[in-house]
Design a protein around this motif. Structure first.
Motif, PDB file in Angstrom:
ATOM      1  N   GLU A 154      12.672   5.009   6.444  1.00 17.75           N
ATOM      2  CA  GLU A 154      11.456   4.211   6.258  1.00 17.75           C
ATOM      3  C   GLU A 154      10.834   3.826   7.588  1.00 17.75           C
ATOM      4  OE1 GLU A 154      10.153   4.039   3.125  1.00 17.75           O
ATOM      5  OE2 GLU A 154      10.740   2.032   2.488  1.00 17.75           O
ATOM      6  N   ILE A 182       1.192   5.948   2.659  1.00 17.07           N
ATOM      7  CA  ILE A 182       1.353   5.667   1.236  1.00 17.07           C
ATOM      8  C   ILE A 182       2.293   6.690   0.600  1.00 17.07           C
ATOM      9  CG2 ILE A 182       0.175   5.507  -0.984  1.00 17.07           C
ATOM     10  CD1 ILE A 182      -0.398   3.180   0.849  1.00 17.07           C
ATOM     11  N   LEU A 185       5.779   5.879   1.820  1.00 17.85           N
ATOM     12  CA  LEU A 185       6.357   4.687   1.192  1.00 17.85           C
ATOM     13  C   LEU A 185       6.687   4.938  -0.267  1.00 17.85           C
ATOM     14  CD1 LEU A 185       4.235   1.770   2.680  1.00 17.85           C
ATOM     15  CD2 LEU A 185       6.605   2.341   3.151  1.00 17.85           C
ATOM     16  N   PHE A 189      10.312   4.183  -1.509  1.00 19.47           N
ATOM     17  CA  PHE A 189      10.670   3.170  -2.492  1.00 19.47           C
ATOM     18  C   PHE A 189      11.353   3.784  -3.713  1.00 19.47           C
ATOM     19  CE2 PHE A 189       7.557   0.175  -0.440  1.00 19.47           C
ATOM     20  CZ  PHE A 189       8.507  -0.758  -0.099  1.00 19.47           C
TER      21      PHE A 189
ATOM     22  N   LEU B 417       4.965  -6.441   7.403  1.00 18.29           N
ATOM     23  CA  LEU B 417       5.980  -5.413   7.132  1.00 18.29           C
ATOM     24  C   LEU B 417       7.146  -6.019   6.368  1.00 18.29           C
ATOM     25  CD1 LEU B 417       6.010  -3.421  10.484  1.00 18.29           C
ATOM     26  CD2 LEU B 417       4.978  -2.781   8.320  1.00 18.29           C
ATOM     27  N   ALA B 420       6.096  -6.359   2.893  1.00 15.84           N
ATOM     28  CA  ALA B 420       6.031  -5.046   2.258  1.00 15.84           C
ATOM     29  C   ALA B 420       7.425  -4.481   2.003  1.00 15.84           C
ATOM     30  CB  ALA B 420       5.223  -4.085   3.128  1.00 15.84           C
ATOM     31  N   GLY B 421       8.429  -5.040   2.674  1.00 16.03           N
ATOM     32  CA  GLY B 421       9.795  -4.565   2.435  1.00 16.03           C
ATOM     33  C   GLY B 421      10.153  -3.351   3.256  1.00 16.03           C
ATOM     34  N   ILE B 422       9.676  -3.279   4.494  1.00 13.39           N
ATOM     35  CA  ILE B 422      10.037  -2.179   5.388  1.00 13.39           C
ATOM     36  C   ILE B 422      11.339  -2.549   6.098  1.00 13.39           C
ATOM     37  CG2 ILE B 422       9.256  -0.776   7.342  1.00 13.39           C
ATOM     38  CD1 ILE B 422       7.484  -0.467   4.954  1.00 13.39           C
ATOM     39  N   PHE B 428      13.010  -6.516   3.645  1.00  6.09           N
ATOM     40  CA  PHE B 428      13.632  -5.325   3.056  1.00  6.09           C
ATOM     41  C   PHE B 428      14.982  -5.656   2.446  1.00  6.09           C
ATOM     42  CE2 PHE B 428      16.859  -2.041   3.887  1.00  6.09           C
ATOM     43  CZ  PHE B 428      16.532  -1.212   2.839  1.00  6.09           C
ATOM     44  N   SER B 454       6.127  -1.981  -5.798  1.00  8.52           N
ATOM     45  CA  SER B 454       6.300  -2.254  -4.374  1.00  8.52           C
ATOM     46  C   SER B 454       5.374  -1.398  -3.523  1.00  8.52           C
ATOM     47  CB  SER B 454       7.744  -1.973  -3.943  1.00  8.52           C
ATOM     48  OG  SER B 454       8.618  -2.841  -4.591  1.00  8.52           O
ATOM     49  N   VAL B 455       5.129  -0.174  -3.985  1.00  9.38           N
ATOM     50  CA  VAL B 455       4.233   0.696  -3.220  1.00  9.38           C
ATOM     51  C   VAL B 455       2.823   0.110  -3.225  1.00  9.38           C
ATOM     52  CG1 VAL B 455       3.322   3.020  -2.991  1.00  9.38           C
ATOM     53  CG2 VAL B 455       5.617   2.673  -3.857  1.00  9.38           C
ATOM     54  N   ALA B 458       2.856  -2.779  -0.928  1.00  5.37           N
ATOM     55  CA  ALA B 458       2.866  -2.335   0.464  1.00  5.37           C
ATOM     56  C   ALA B 458       1.470  -1.937   0.902  1.00  5.37           C
ATOM     57  CB  ALA B 458       3.826  -1.160   0.627  1.00  5.37           C
ATOM     58  N   PHE B 459       0.712  -1.359  -0.025  1.00  2.00           N
ATOM     59  CA  PHE B 459      -0.625  -0.880   0.318  1.00  2.00           C
ATOM     60  C   PHE B 459      -1.490  -1.987   0.885  1.00  2.00           C
ATOM     61  CE2 PHE B 459      -5.045  -0.185  -0.913  1.00  2.00           C
ATOM     62  CZ  PHE B 459      -5.303   0.976  -0.202  1.00  2.00           C
ATOM     63  N   ILE B 462      -0.352  -3.147   4.330  1.00  2.00           N
ATOM     64  CA  ILE B 462      -0.707  -2.146   5.341  1.00  2.00           C
ATOM     65  C   ILE B 462      -2.198  -2.230   5.651  1.00  2.00           C
ATOM     66  CG2 ILE B 462      -0.752   0.329   5.824  1.00  2.00           C
ATOM     67  CD1 ILE B 462       2.065  -0.860   5.589  1.00  2.00           C
TER      68      ILE B 462
END
Lengths: 518, 520
Positions: A154, A182, A185, A189, B417, B420-422, B428, B454-455, B458-459, B462
């Motif tokens: 990641e 995107i 990710l 995920f 981040l 977003a869970g990076i 994360f 989550s995606v 995250a968008f 970001i």
């Protein structure tokens, strides 16, 4: 535990990136090159002391997060060594080839020739990002713990994202960078769900552990195993673009700087195919065989689709991206054909594809920088004014179309021969791509280099000494590995055989000699 | 004759300290001369928090799980853990309250009673009047937050709910800039909050009707012995759930969140976003695990639907936001949803959780730390990005921030981040932990839905990074103002915690695991 050589190797570029932040801009390139060369030397040293057939070597293992069962665990096997070599060779080449490209930040709002956008940050940032990508890639190829692998899987997206969005010259760079992220990710995920599933399984079996060695002992039920496999495979199929999931790659490559594109396609995307061998085959042997029919069909479609679209591309960078999609198809084909020969071929293919794509991207980059355009139509007759540059591009192209005598021929032959022994139909159909490859490379060369000199190209200077020097290692390696791949094959083969016996498949009879490629 | 009840004052001391600190603060307002008040209030506030923290840690390490205060308060591992993080996060966000350098005044209105834009207000500003009452108010809210998740019976819990809510309603209306917006937010929060309290108390009454007791363990006993009156049980559970989910900000009871987060003074928003969430999920889990755990099969499917709706709605609506504070509000809704996946999983010893793996309680605890650190840090940074009219919260004015202030942009990106869970950020690990305990508890499909959402989430994080780094600034009216040391400490703590718990979360995770389970 002896000296942590692998940690040193993997962390060196990151140290370089930190040092770079404190370096004056005009020294940035020297510092970056120095760090990448030292990393290369460490890797070569490790390669020389690597014992062929010794399994995982230079092993390091420290408990990292106890409740999660995560370890900081590194190890080097034949497959990993091949890819580590790719990373440490390509990075200094990229730095040398990019050298002064971002030295001068134009004034805000200034537009360069050909409507290209200026870079957003100075060269320090570029080189630091390249080094961070190198660190992440090295950790990925060395990790023997699924959690550690996932973390860098990641994290590598972030520096790559800034390389595309910050330094790409294309007008749609922000869009392309976001699309890249995107997709990355999404894969990441989905893979996270599978990674968590592995934790739950290992916690139920006793103490949770993410070590590959303990996970592969786990008895995973057929149904669960297949679901978890799909999660991993989905992420890897995005990274090493298989056809329905490939759309981010052409955009990202087209909008990137040549150096950034090389790090992305040449280095980073190998994680996908590497992950298929190490994790899909290593953890879910049953599910891998179950999925084979689908994966093989997708691989063959990628091979042909990439090749056909490459013929039609008008943008040089996009063209190279499509050729790569075709090549990744070959690598995946070799992996899921489950023969020693094709798997060895695929591993070697990853290295060779990295080298020849780097050569192609960088040679194209030299041209683009001179001409200020990435359109194939803008060139024409360049070999009259810049014969050396034309020669470099031709060499890189020939390596891409797997000319016998160059390294990619060995690997492509092994993949096809190995696949033929188990799945003759897929192999035969894929062979078509060899013809298409000749077609797309030669058409591209013909349009850009031969014929009448197109207006605007009269003053194109030939390759400078630095450019020739930066390409030299690639050229030498492509020739040497084409003529004498035996030492590398000897390193790869034991690791592949271990994987094969873990999956529980044997080569079909009659068997083609594994070194038939030479 | 009724014997006098024994109260374990030693165990309850942290709560008593904070409450007494609030009372003393009121006296300070009445007795101490104006020019000294702020100094005294600050000293008093941080002193009681520090003392309470020390006592909490000492009690935690020396006593075992027990029920205190005539069985009204549960002093168990989760309570100690929640008290510790509540006190730490409260102290950190009170540092934001103390900031005065940004506008050479605090973020609070000089005179709440004056009508916005009148001469009275201008006079108060000119006289440099300050409402130092914010500190005792905040302490009262904090004491309520401590009592809420520790309550062992529904009446104590209701009292705690009111103690925590009323001061917060007031604090929300005290913004110095955009006062009408702030007052509107306070009124909205008060109206909806009062309504949700009504739901809560009605639910508690019905559960009393079902079990004959307000005590959580007595309700559990009634459930296990199979008392008559499933209708009372289900209705009571539903109403109680509504009251708790409202405070937690879960869909469909989330609608107050964006308005209140936007209108309240940013330091108060930071305090609410981090600490109210901690208290609310603590209480939610205690009620549903301890009192209603035996009836899991009834509430788990409903809560799963709520969790999905919360994650999805929070993430999707966040994409369309044009205001940073509003976006962070929707992001807090989304995070409430992610936390709820672990709550729904209900992975505990009672549900055959494999030994050594994470329980729902411990993973939620970790998530709260990760989320709280990033939230307070992010809101702290929001107070620093300013233009002529105060905080520049419009996202368009954040465009190109990296050009003007790379450090602030990098720091804010780290928080994004983490949200977003990076990996390599605490967000994360938190996400990993809640999803893992959701999976362990049963519903795999919930994890699959959660990773897909989550995606989406995250968008939009970001997108903020893109704006700061990749978009060309249209005009350069916004700038990052150098704040006083208090705000810098807040942001610094946020960054350090986010990165440290991302790279090396082991000790904190083990602590959360050690916190164990709710006492019955």
């Amino acid at each position: 535990m002896s000296f942590p050589w692998l940690s040193l190797l993997a962390a060196l570029p990151a140290v370089g990136a930190v040092v770079l932040i404190a370096t004056p801009v005009r020294l940035a390139k020297h510092v970056a090159l120095a760090f990448s060369v030292v990393t290369l030397l460490v890797a070569v040293l490790l390669g020389l002391s690597y014992r062929t057939g010794g399994g995982m070597q230079f092993v390091e293992q420290v408990r990292w997060i106890k409740p999660l069962g995560a370890y900081y665990a590194l190890g080097l096997d034949g497959i990993g060594l091949t890819l580590v070599l790719l990373v440490v060779i390509v990075t200094p080449v990229v730095i040398a080839a990019t050298w002064a490209e971002f030295d001068h930040l134009p004034d805000a709002g200034a537009v360069r020739t050909g409507g290209d956008l200026p870079p957003r940050y100075d060269s320090r940032v570029f080189f630091a990002l390249v080094l961070v990508v190198e660190t992440c890639a090295l950790y990925l190829f060395l990790a023997t713990d699924v959690f550690l692998f996932y973390v860098f899987f990641e994290v590598i997206l972030i520096p790559m994202y800034f390389l595309i969005g910050g330094f790409g010259p294309g007008a749609r760079r922000t869009y392309a960078a976001a699309k890249f992220l995107i997709f990355g990710l999404l894969g990441g995920f989905v893979m996270l769900a599978s990674v968590i599933g592995l934790y739950v399984l290992s916690a139920r079996a006793g103490e949770p552990s993410y070590l590959l060695s303990s996970l592969s002992q786990l008895s995973i039920g057929t149904g669960t195993g297949r679901w978890l496999f799909v999660g991993f495979m989905f992420a890897f199929a995005i990274k090493a673009p298989l056809v329905p999931l490939h759309t981010w790659l052409p955009d990202a490559a087209q909008e990137s700087s040549p150096g950034g594109a090389t790090m992305m396609v040449g280095v980073m995307d190998k994680i996908g195919t590497f992950g298929m061998i190490r994790f899909c085959l290593g953890l879910f042997p049953e599910a891998s065989q179950w999925a084979t029919p689908v994966v093989l069909v997708l691989a063959v479609i990628s091979i042909l689709y990439g090749a056909i679209l490459a013929i039609g591309s008008r943008d040089i960078m996009r063209f190279i991206a499509f050729t790569s999609i075709s090549h990744f198809g070959f690598i995946v084909l070799g992996i899921f054909a489950f023969t020693t020969q094709s798997l060895v071929g695929s591993t070697l293919y990853m290295l060779n594809h990295g080298l020849s794509t780097a050569a192609l991207f960088l040679a194209a980059g030299f041209l683009i920088r001179r001409r200020g355009s990435r359109s194939i139509a803008a060139f024409g007759g360049v070999q009259r004014v810049a014969p050396v540059l034309a020669g470099l591009l031709l060499f890189a192209g020939l390596s891409t179309l797997s000319l016998p005598g160059l390294s990619s021929f060995v690997s492509e032959f092994m993949v096809l021969a190995g696949t033929f022994s188990r799945h003759p139909v897929y192999a035969v159909v894929s062979t078509l791509a060899i013809v298409l490859a000749a077609l797309y490379i030669l058409i591209m060369y013909q349009r850009t280099m031969t014929g009448d000199l197109q207006p605007g190209n009269e003053q194109l200077p030939d390759a400078t000494g630095r450019e020739r020097l930066s390409m030299a290692p690639l050229v030498v390696l492509i020739i040497v590995l084409g003529v004498f791949p035996k030492p590398l094959l000897a390193v790869i083969e034991p690791a592949v055989q271990a994987t094969m016996s873990h999956v529980g498949v044997t080569d079909p009879q009659p068997r083609v000699n594994a070194e038939g490629g030479r | 004759m009724i014997p006098a009840p024994t109260i374990e004052y030693g165990l309850l001391l942290p709560f008593i300290l904070i409450f007494a600190g609030g009372c003393a603060g009121v006296l300070v307002e009445a007795l101490v001369p104006r020019h000294l008040r702020r100094t005294v209030q600050l000293f008093l506030t941080f002193l009681v928090i520090a003392l309470a923290l020390v006592v909490t840690v000492l009690n935690w390490s020396s006593t075992s799980d027990t029920v205190a205060g005539v069985e009204a308060i549960a002093m168990d591992g989760p309570t100690y853990f929640i008290w510790t993080i509540l006190l730490v996060f409260a102290a950190v966000s009170f540092l934001l309250f103390a900031e005065r350098r940004l506008e050479s005044a605090s973020a609070f209105t000089p005179q709440a009673s004056s009508v916005p834009g009148t001469a009275a207000e201008r006079e108060a500003i000119a006289a440099r009047v300050e409402h130092t009452e914010i500190f005792p108010l905040a302490l009262f809210a904090l004491s309520g937050m401590m009592l809420f998740p520790a309550s062992n019976d529904l009446i104590t819990m209701f009292v705690a709910l009111e103690i925590l809510s009323l001061p917060l309603y007031l604090l929300c209306g005290l913004a110095r800039r955009r006062r009408l917006l702030s007052q509107e937010a306070a009124l909205k929060y008060f109206m909806l909050g009062a309504l949700s309290s009504a739901f809560f108390i009605y639910g508690a009454a019905l559960l009393y009707g079902y079990s004959g007791s307000f005590r959580l363990s007595a309700i559990d006993e009634a459930l296990r012995s199979g008392s008559q009156g499933a209708g009372l049980l289900l209705a009571g559970m539903g109403l109680l759930g509504i009251g708790l989910l409202f405070k937690f900000g879960a869909v469909p009871f989330h609608s107050w969140t964006p308005d209140v987060y936007t209108g309240a003074p940013t330091p108060v928003t930071a305090f609410m976003a981090a600490c109210t969430k901690i208290a609310a999920i603590g209480a939610l889990m205690r009620v549903f695990y301890v009192a209603l755990g035996a009836d899991r099969w009834d509430w788990q499917p409903v809560m799963a639907v709520v969790a999905i709706a919360t994650m999805a709605l929070g993430s999707i609506l966040a994409i369309t936001q044009t205001d940073v504070k509003r976006m962070l509000a929707y992001s807090s809704i989304a995070h409430a949803g992610f936390i709820m996946t672990a709550f729904v999983g209900a992975s505990q010893a009672a549900t055959q959780n494999p030994a050594g793996s994470l329980t729902s309680v411990s993973s939620v605890m970790f998530y709260l730390v990760a989320y709280g650190a990033a939230t307070i840090g992010a809101f702290g940074l929001v107070t620093m990005v300013r233009d002529a009219s105060g905080e520049a919260t419009l996202l368009t004015s954040w465009v190109g921030l990296a050009r003007r202030s790379p450090l602030a942009a990098v720091v804010f990106s780290i928080f994004m981040l983490s949200f977003a869970g990076i990996p390599l950020t605490s967000g994360f690990i938190g996400k990993w932990a809640v999803f893992a305990s959701a999976w362990t508890g049963g519903p795999h499909w919930l994890v699959v839905v959660a990773v897909v959402i989550s995606v989406v989430a995250a968008f939009f994080y970001i997108r903020v990074i893109v704006m700061m780094f990749f978009a060309e600034p249209a005009e350069a009216r916004t700038e990052v103002v150098r704040p006083g040391w208090t705000t810098l400490v807040v942001v610094g703590v946020g960054v350090v915690a986010t990165v440290a718990f991302g790279v090396y979360p082991g000790p904190l995770l083990e602590l959360a695991q050690h916190a164990g389970e709710f006492v019955r």
